[in-house]
Design a protein around this motif. Structure first.
Motif, PDB file in Angstrom:
ATOM      1  N   ARG A  26       0.845  -1.213   0.000  1.00 57.35           N
ATOM      2  CA  ARG A  26       0.000   0.000   0.000  1.00 57.35           C
ATOM      3  C   ARG A  26       0.875   1.256   0.000  1.00 57.35           C
ATOM      4  NH1 ARG A  26      -5.328  -1.004   2.076  1.00 57.35           N
ATOM      5  NH2 ARG A  26      -6.156  -2.257   0.371  1.00 57.35           N
ATOM      6  N   LEU A  27       1.939   1.233   0.854  1.00 59.36           N
ATOM      7  CA  LEU A  27       2.818   2.407   0.952  1.00 59.36           C
ATOM      8  C   LEU A  27       3.673   2.563  -0.303  1.00 59.36           C
ATOM      9  CD1 LEU A  27       3.985   2.032   4.632  1.00 59.36           C
ATOM     10  CD2 LEU A  27       2.469   3.764   3.743  1.00 59.36           C
ATOM     11  N   ALA A  28       3.927   1.409  -0.984  1.00 63.79           N
ATOM     12  CA  ALA A  28       4.780   1.454  -2.169  1.00 63.79           C
ATOM     13  C   ALA A  28       3.977   1.641  -3.451  1.00 63.79           C
ATOM     14  CB  ALA A  28       5.597   0.171  -2.249  1.00 63.79           C
ATOM     15  N   ALA A  29       2.683   1.887  -3.315  1.00 58.67           N
ATOM     16  CA  ALA A  29       1.803   1.895  -4.488  1.00 58.67           C
ATOM     17  C   ALA A  29       2.222   2.908  -5.538  1.00 58.67           C
ATOM     18  CB  ALA A  29       0.368   2.157  -4.047  1.00 58.67           C
ATOM     19  N   ALA A  30       2.797   4.027  -5.106  1.00 61.90           N
ATOM     20  CA  ALA A  30       3.102   5.086  -6.077  1.00 61.90           C
ATOM     21  C   ALA A  30       4.520   4.968  -6.624  1.00 61.90           C
ATOM     22  CB  ALA A  30       2.916   6.450  -5.436  1.00 61.90           C
ATOM     23  N   PHE A  31       5.277   3.956  -6.197  1.00 58.81           N
ATOM     24  CA  PHE A  31       6.640   3.802  -6.705  1.00 58.81           C
ATOM     25  C   PHE A  31       6.615   3.285  -8.130  1.00 58.81           C
ATOM     26  CE2 PHE A  31       8.409   2.912  -2.167  1.00 58.81           C
ATOM     27  CZ  PHE A  31       8.080   4.191  -1.817  1.00 58.81           C
ATOM     28  N   GLN A  32       7.799   3.307  -8.757  1.00 61.75           N
ATOM     29  CA  GLN A  32       7.879   2.862 -10.145  1.00 61.75           C
ATOM     30  C   GLN A  32       8.640   1.541 -10.240  1.00 61.75           C
ATOM     31  OE1 GLN A  32       9.497   5.838 -12.661  1.00 61.75           O
ATOM     32  NE2 GLN A  32       7.640   7.075 -12.643  1.00 61.75           N
ATOM     33  N   GLY A  33       8.301   0.709 -11.211  1.00 62.15           N
ATOM     34  CA  GLY A  33       9.051  -0.514 -11.503  1.00 62.15           C
ATOM     35  C   GLY A  33       8.860  -1.579 -10.443  1.00 62.15           C
ATOM     36  N   ARG A  34       9.922  -2.349 -10.199  1.00 64.81           N
ATOM     37  CA  ARG A  34       9.811  -3.475  -9.273  1.00 64.81           C
ATOM     38  C   ARG A  34       9.722  -3.024  -7.829  1.00 64.81           C
ATOM     39  NH1 ARG A  34      13.836  -8.062  -9.736  1.00 64.81           N
ATOM     40  NH2 ARG A  34      15.396  -6.440  -9.974  1.00 64.81           N
ATOM     41  N   LYS A  35      10.004  -1.722  -7.604  1.00 69.40           N
ATOM     42  CA  LYS A  35       9.911  -1.190  -6.248  1.00 69.40           C
ATOM     43  C   LYS A  35       8.500  -1.341  -5.686  1.00 69.40           C
ATOM     44  CE  LYS A  35      12.773   2.633  -7.289  1.00 69.40           C
ATOM     45  NZ  LYS A  35      12.758   4.085  -7.326  1.00 69.40           N
ATOM     46  N   ARG A  36       7.506  -1.447  -6.574  1.00 68.06           N
ATOM     47  CA  ARG A  36       6.126  -1.509  -6.095  1.00 68.06           C
ATOM     48  C   ARG A  36       5.555  -2.915  -6.137  1.00 68.06           C
ATOM     49  NH1 ARG A  36       2.074   1.512  -9.848  1.00 68.06           N
ATOM     50  NH2 ARG A  36       0.672  -0.027  -8.980  1.00 68.06           N
ATOM     51  N   CYS A  38       7.699  -6.149  -6.094  1.00 66.91           N
ATOM     52  CA  CYS A  38       8.467  -7.180  -5.414  1.00 66.91           C
ATOM     53  C   CYS A  38       8.677  -6.758  -3.969  1.00 66.91           C
ATOM     54  CB  CYS A  38       9.810  -7.365  -6.092  1.00 66.91           C
ATOM     55  SG  CYS A  38       9.631  -7.782  -7.814  1.00 66.91           S
ATOM     56  N   TYR A  39       8.288  -7.664  -3.066  1.00 66.50           N
ATOM     57  CA  TYR A  39       8.270  -7.270  -1.655  1.00 66.50           C
ATOM     58  C   TYR A  39       9.653  -6.893  -1.141  1.00 66.50           C
ATOM     59  CZ  TYR A  39       7.719  -7.283   3.323  1.00 66.50           C
ATOM     60  OH  TYR A  39       7.717  -6.907   4.624  1.00 66.50           O
ATOM     61  N   SER A  40      10.659  -7.757  -1.437  1.00 67.28           N
ATOM     62  CA  SER A  40      11.980  -7.525  -0.827  1.00 67.28           C
ATOM     63  C   SER A  40      12.578  -6.196  -1.291  1.00 67.28           C
ATOM     64  CB  SER A  40      12.925  -8.664  -1.178  1.00 67.28           C
ATOM     65  OG  SER A  40      13.091  -8.706  -2.583  1.00 67.28           O
ATOM     66  N   ILE A  41      12.232  -5.786  -2.525  1.00 74.00           N
ATOM     67  CA  ILE A  41      12.721  -4.485  -3.016  1.00 74.00           C
ATOM     68  C   ILE A  41      11.835  -3.379  -2.469  1.00 74.00           C
ATOM     69  CG2 ILE A  41      13.175  -3.126  -5.079  1.00 74.00           C
ATOM     70  CD1 ILE A  41      13.635  -5.768  -6.546  1.00 74.00           C
ATOM     71  N   ALA A  42      10.526  -3.644  -2.456  1.00 67.36           N
ATOM     72  CA  ALA A  42       9.583  -2.610  -2.005  1.00 67.36           C
ATOM     73  C   ALA A  42       9.871  -2.207  -0.567  1.00 67.36           C
ATOM     74  CB  ALA A  42       8.158  -3.113  -2.139  1.00 67.36           C
ATOM     75  N   ILE A  43      10.179  -3.207   0.290  1.00 72.49           N
ATOM     76  CA  ILE A  43      10.334  -2.895   1.712  1.00 72.49           C
ATOM     77  C   ILE A  43      11.509  -1.949   1.937  1.00 72.49           C
ATOM     78  CG2 ILE A  43      11.747  -4.950   2.211  1.00 72.49           C
ATOM     79  CD1 ILE A  43       9.155  -3.537   4.580  1.00 72.49           C
ATOM     80  N   ARG A  44      12.585  -2.121   1.134  1.00 71.05           N
ATOM     81  CA  ARG A  44      13.747  -1.234   1.282  1.00 71.05           C
ATOM     82  C   ARG A  44      13.352   0.209   0.972  1.00 71.05           C
ATOM     83  NH1 ARG A  44      17.605  -4.055  -2.816  1.00 71.05           N
ATOM     84  NH2 ARG A  44      16.989  -6.185  -2.313  1.00 71.05           N
ATOM     85  N   TYR A  45      12.624   0.356  -0.139  1.00 66.28           N
ATOM     86  CA  TYR A  45      12.289   1.722  -0.569  1.00 66.28           C
ATOM     87  C   TYR A  45      11.220   2.340   0.327  1.00 66.28           C
ATOM     88  CZ  TYR A  45      15.389   1.352  -4.458  1.00 66.28           C
ATOM     89  OH  TYR A  45      16.524   1.257  -5.219  1.00 66.28           O
ATOM     90  N   VAL A  46      10.356   1.488   0.887  1.00 67.15           N
ATOM     91  CA  VAL A  46       9.364   2.020   1.832  1.00 67.15           C
ATOM     92  C   VAL A  46      10.077   2.521   3.088  1.00 67.15           C
ATOM     93  CG1 VAL A  46       7.522   1.353   3.403  1.00 67.15           C
ATOM     94  CG2 VAL A  46       7.401   0.733   1.004  1.00 67.15           C
ATOM     95  N   HIS A  47      11.061   1.748   3.544  1.00 64.75           N
ATOM     96  CA  HIS A  47      11.842   2.193   4.705  1.00 64.75           C
ATOM     97  C   HIS A  47      12.475   3.540   4.441  1.00 64.75           C
ATOM     98  CE1 HIS A  47      12.418  -1.808   6.994  1.00 64.75           C
ATOM     99  NE2 HIS A  47      11.523  -1.045   7.562  1.00 64.75           N
TER     100      HIS A  47
END
Lengths: 154, 178
Positions: A26-36, A38-47
């Motif tokens: 939910r928090l990564a919804a507005a990111f681009q590419g795999r950041k939104r 794939c969980y392991s990548i998304a969590i880094r960028y959400v942090h």
């Protein structure tokens, strides 16, 4: 618990992995590419985004303060008053307006702001903070100090 | 929006053209004033994201006065990008090549390095002398106050005034004036 669909009902029984991850997605919804996706990548960028958000709460206040000061300084300059003199004059006249209000007045109520600069200048001249060449132009401005000082027994 | 409000809006955001005479002015002090008007920092409506800056036309940039021995000591660095492509140019050399460059760089360096800086610089027009094209001149509606007085040179005073200027002593007859 209310289940809007059978799918959600099935998911609610096992370990809460899906729901835990969904909070992050939910928090990564507005990111681009795999950041939104794939969980392991998304969590880094959400942090990282949450760290920025934490820092940003303070920075926003500093930025707004700087903007207000710039605007008030610009308006002070139009009336030939220094910013420090202006603020000190207002404080001494018991006019407790903050930067935001002063900036709003400078922007939207220029005549009110002019009156404030006059009062601040008058007070600064009376208290000996400012040595004005054409202080006579401030004779029509009356501050509270003038009245109380003239009433006070000497 | 009423007609009055609309005109008020135009008047508020109208771009003013300022004239600045750089003769005998310190370019680094002048840069602060010019920058303020270019970026719109002199307006109570200022915001970084709104285009509220004005245009500044600078004349007589060939006659700027650098403080102290800055003409000899100030160095401008340039690198072509190739190995051995570095070059250092003294201020007086740069001024001989292009009499607008010292002032232009002073204004450019006085601003923060962001994307907006190049567009802000486009609103700065510098002329080495007072020959300004007519289409630019007719836009100008304000003149910025020079930061310091332009001194008058001794050889520009009329000879009679120099001779009659009151003096404390006469030189002795055998004193040799250089």
């Amino acid at each position: 618990m209310v289940f809007t669909s059978v799918v959600n009902f099935v998911r609610s029984r096992g370990p809460d992995e899906f729901w835990r991850k969904r909070k992050v997605f939910r928090l990564a919804a507005a990111f681009q590419g795999r950041k939104r996706n794939c969980y392991s990548i998304a969590i880094r960028y959400v942090h990282r985004a949450l760290v920025y958000a934490t820092k940003g709460r303070k920075l926003k206040k500093i930025d707004m303060k700087n903007l207000f000061e710039t605007r008030v300084q610009a308006a002070c300059e139009q009336h030939n008053v220094g910013y420090a003199t202006f603020r000190e004059g207002l404080v001494r006249s018991d006019i407790m307006l903050n930067r935001k209000t002063l900036a709003d007045l400078a922007c939207w109520e220029p005549y009110t702001f002019k009156a404030l600069t006059d009062i601040a200048q008058r007070k600064a001249v009376d208290d000996g903070l400012l040595d004005l060449k054409n202080a006579d132009s401030l004779d029509s401005t009356i501050t509270r100090g003038i009245i109380t000082d003239s009433v006070k027994p000497k | 929006m009423s007609a009055l409000k609309r005109v008020q809006q135009w008047a508020t955001f109208a771009r003013i053209w300022h004239l600045y005479d750089a003769a005998w002015q310190n370019p680094f002090d002048s840069a602060q004033v010019i920058k303020k008007h270019l970026m719109g920092l002199h307006k109570p409506i200022y915001h970084t994201m709104s285009q509220c800056g004005d245009v500044v036309v600078v004349i007589n940039s060939a006659d700027i006065a650098l403080p102290g021995d800055e003409w000899k000591k100030r160095v401008y660095f340039h690198h072509t990008g190739y190995p051995g492509g570095a070059s250092w140019t003294l201020a007086w050399e740069l001024h001989e090549k292009d009499p607008t460059m010292v002032l232009k760089k002073a204004v450019y360096n006085s601003m923060d390095g962001n994307i907006q800086r190049r567009y802000t610089m486009q609103r700065l027009l510098i002329f080495p002398d007072s020959n300004v094209p007519k289409d630019i001149l007719e836009n100008i509606s304000n003149q910025l106050r020079p930061l310091r007085k332009v001194p008058k040179r001794l050889d520009h005073y009329p000879e009679k005034e120099v001779k009659e200027f009151p003096k404390i002593i006469d030189y002795p007859k055998d004193y040799i004036v250089k």
